[in-house]
Scaffold this active site. Structure first.
Site, PDB file in Angstrom:
ATOM      1  N   ALA A 225      27.875 -23.437  -9.582  1.00 18.29           N
ATOM      2  CA  ALA A 225      26.882 -24.488  -9.819  1.00 18.29           C
ATOM      3  C   ALA A 225      26.089 -24.184 -11.100  1.00 18.29           C
ATOM      4  CB  ALA A 225      25.940 -24.601  -8.620  1.00 18.29           C
ATOM      5  N   GLY A 273      36.277 -29.740 -16.139  1.00 14.34           N
ATOM      6  CA  GLY A 273      37.332 -30.163 -15.217  1.00 14.34           C
ATOM      7  C   GLY A 273      37.709 -28.972 -14.368  1.00 14.34           C
ATOM      8  N   CYS A 276      37.604 -26.493  -9.390  1.00 11.19           N
ATOM      9  CA  CYS A 276      36.505 -25.826  -8.672  1.00 11.19           C
ATOM     10  C   CYS A 276      35.120 -26.434  -8.851  1.00 11.19           C
ATOM     11  CB  CYS A 276      36.450 -24.365  -9.083  1.00 11.19           C
ATOM     12  SG  CYS A 276      37.900 -23.447  -8.556  1.00 11.19           S
ATOM     13  N   ARG A 346      44.249 -30.164 -12.728  1.00  9.66           N
ATOM     14  CA  ARG A 346      43.379 -30.708 -11.675  1.00  9.66           C
ATOM     15  C   ARG A 346      42.001 -31.075 -12.243  1.00  9.66           C
ATOM     16  NH1 ARG A 346      44.305 -26.097  -7.131  1.00  9.66           N
ATOM     17  NH2 ARG A 346      44.061 -24.809  -9.001  1.00  9.66           N
TER      18      ARG A 346
END
Ligand code: NAI
Length: 439
Positions: A225, A273, A276, A346
């Site tokens: 974060a 991107g 995670c 991803r």
């Protein structure tokens, strides 16, 4: 406790590289990476230039240890039974249905692992959470293990992985820290010691941090974060720079030289991107909400919202460049994976950018030597389906994508740079004398 056999469940971006490095550093330990996807196991056992994961330096390590003390297998039961230590390195995507859909982590793969471990274990095991998990997951895993086992002792440790794709091997060789969370009981501390001794073969003791299980689980979410927050912070400022004539690169340098801030993760980009950041922040926000901390949840959610805003802002810059008319415009997308030196696509911002441009009528040329056409088409078709297009409409748009390996002789109308490229490639792109757009 001396560990002789390790099993890692999950042969993905984390399981493959981490076990390769442990195998290299601990030649006396037998390590088997298992997966319920036999194709993936076949590729790990196949040619070195086509492993399921690309990381600089990985193929060389696999060449050295594969077949000696590192094995890839689809025999999950046998390898659980034979190991004293089991890593769970399976995926933990965002839930798509049920309570917490769109925010909470889907723990079904981790829970399936726990059920397998309970079912196939015939002796005591140390079970390690390598996947990124919400705080308090160890409690859930313990319940599953105890419900399904026959009096076998399981010690659960949290050992989150901090590697970054593209530099995974470097990160694993020289980790800033290795975090091990364990129970304070005698058996818990014995398990912590057994895992510490493995890492201590190449990581200095002062970098092996031991905590309680909950701190370890939450540290990984908190760490992602904070990292993503830096990217959203600098990206939000890039928007202000474009309005005012300030230069975001100059701002990054100026603020990054403050030692309290530091230079890392301060480069503005089209967006973060990878598999995670988004899922982990959403998971963190969900946890905050769960504990009634709505303001805290909203604070972290904003990091993801700025990321979406930045992707759309980039698309808008392209639309504005063509004065709103993208029909039959050829646009190059430089970088398809979510960043340099990985083939992982991803959550790559290129998928969102290219798909939106296709819908608006553009034709797309993708430049990325690590990614193949099938992958690009699959990524776009998944995006178009979520956007609500029919199969036929999507098929039609997919014909408007081609791949190119050449940074020279580009004949598009606009080159859009999604992720970092090296200086040589950048010079070649410039030699085309085609307008380049980037953040
Ligand atoms: P991945 O999707 O590349 O690999 C997971 C593998 O687990 C897949 O090959 C899948 O087939 C296998 N699997 C799932 N359920 C299984 C089961 N029940 N039995 C056997 N195999 C099973 O995922 P990735 O990227 O390696 O991530 C794994 C975990 O590590 C996630 O929690 C992620 O958040 C975390 N993580 C990922 C990092 C990354 O850079 N990709 C970095 C640090 C942590």
């Amino acid at each position: 406790m001396h560990i002789q056999n390790i099993c890692c469940i999950g042969a993905g971006y984390v399981g493959g590289p981490t076990m390769a490095v442990i195998a290299l550093k601990c030649p006396e330990i037998n390590i088997t990476v298992v997966d319920n996807n036999p194709e993936k196991i076949n590729s790990w056992n196949g040619p070195l230039d086509n492993l399921p994961v690309y990381e600089p330096g990985l193929a060389e390590i696999i060449k050295e240890v594969r077949g000696k003390n590192l094995f890839f297998s689809d025999d999950i039961a046998g390898n659980i039974e034979n190991s004293e230590m089991i890593f769970m390195a399976v995926n933990t995507p965002t839930k798509t249905e049920g309570e917490g859909a769109g925010m909470a982590a889907d723990l079904k793969y981790v829970e399936a692992c726990a059920r397998d471990i309970a079912k196939y274990s015939k002796s005591d095991k140390i079970v390690i959470e390598k996947s990124t998990l919400p705080v308090k997951t160890a409690e859930k895993i313990k319940d599953i293990l105890e419900e399904n086992s026959n009096g076998i002792q399981f010690e659960i440790l949290s050992n989150p992985e901090f590697l970054a794709e593209g530099t995974a091997i470097k990160d694993l060789f020289k980790s800033d820290r290795v975090l091990i969370g364990g129970d304070s009981s005698i058996s818990g501390q014995k398990a912590v010691k057994a895992l510490s001794e493995i890492y201590n073969r190449w990581i200095p003791k002062n970098k092996i941090l031991t905590t309680n299980v909950w701190s370890s689980e939450l540290s990984k979410l908190a760490s992602n974060a904070m990292l993503a927050q830096r990217i959203s912070s600098i990206n939000s400022l890039s928007a202000l720079c474009e309005k005012t004539g300030a230069d975001i690169n100059e701002i990054s340098t100026a603020i990054g030289m403050d030692h309290r801030i530091g230079p890392h993760f301060l480069r503005a980009s089209v967006a973060f991107g990878g598999s995670c950041f988004q899922k982990d922040i959403l998971n963190l926000a969900y946890l905050c909400k769960f504990y009634g901390l709505d303001e805290v949840a909203e604070y972290w959610h904003q990091v993801v919202k700025i990321n979406d805003y930045q992707k759309n802002r980039f698309v808008q810059k392209i639309i504005d460049f063509f004065d709103g008319d993208l029909k039959s415009k050829n646009i190059s997308i430089v970088g398809w994976s979510f960043k340099k030196n990985t083939k992982d696509t991803r959550e790559s911002p290129s998928i969102h950018v290219a798909s939106r441009l296709l819908v608006l009528g553009a034709e797309i040329i993708v430049l990325d030597s690590l990614v193949d056409k099938e992958r690009v088409k699959l990524d776009v078709s998944e995006w178009l389906t979520r956007y609500g297009l029919s199969i036929d409409e999507s098929k039609e748009l997919l014909t408007k994508i081609r791949l190119s390996q050449s940074f020279e002789n580009n004949n598009s109308d606009l080159i859009s740079i999604i992720h970092d490229i090296d200086t040589v490639e950048s010079e070649k792109l410039k030699s085309n004398n085609i307008p380049i757009i980037k953040i």
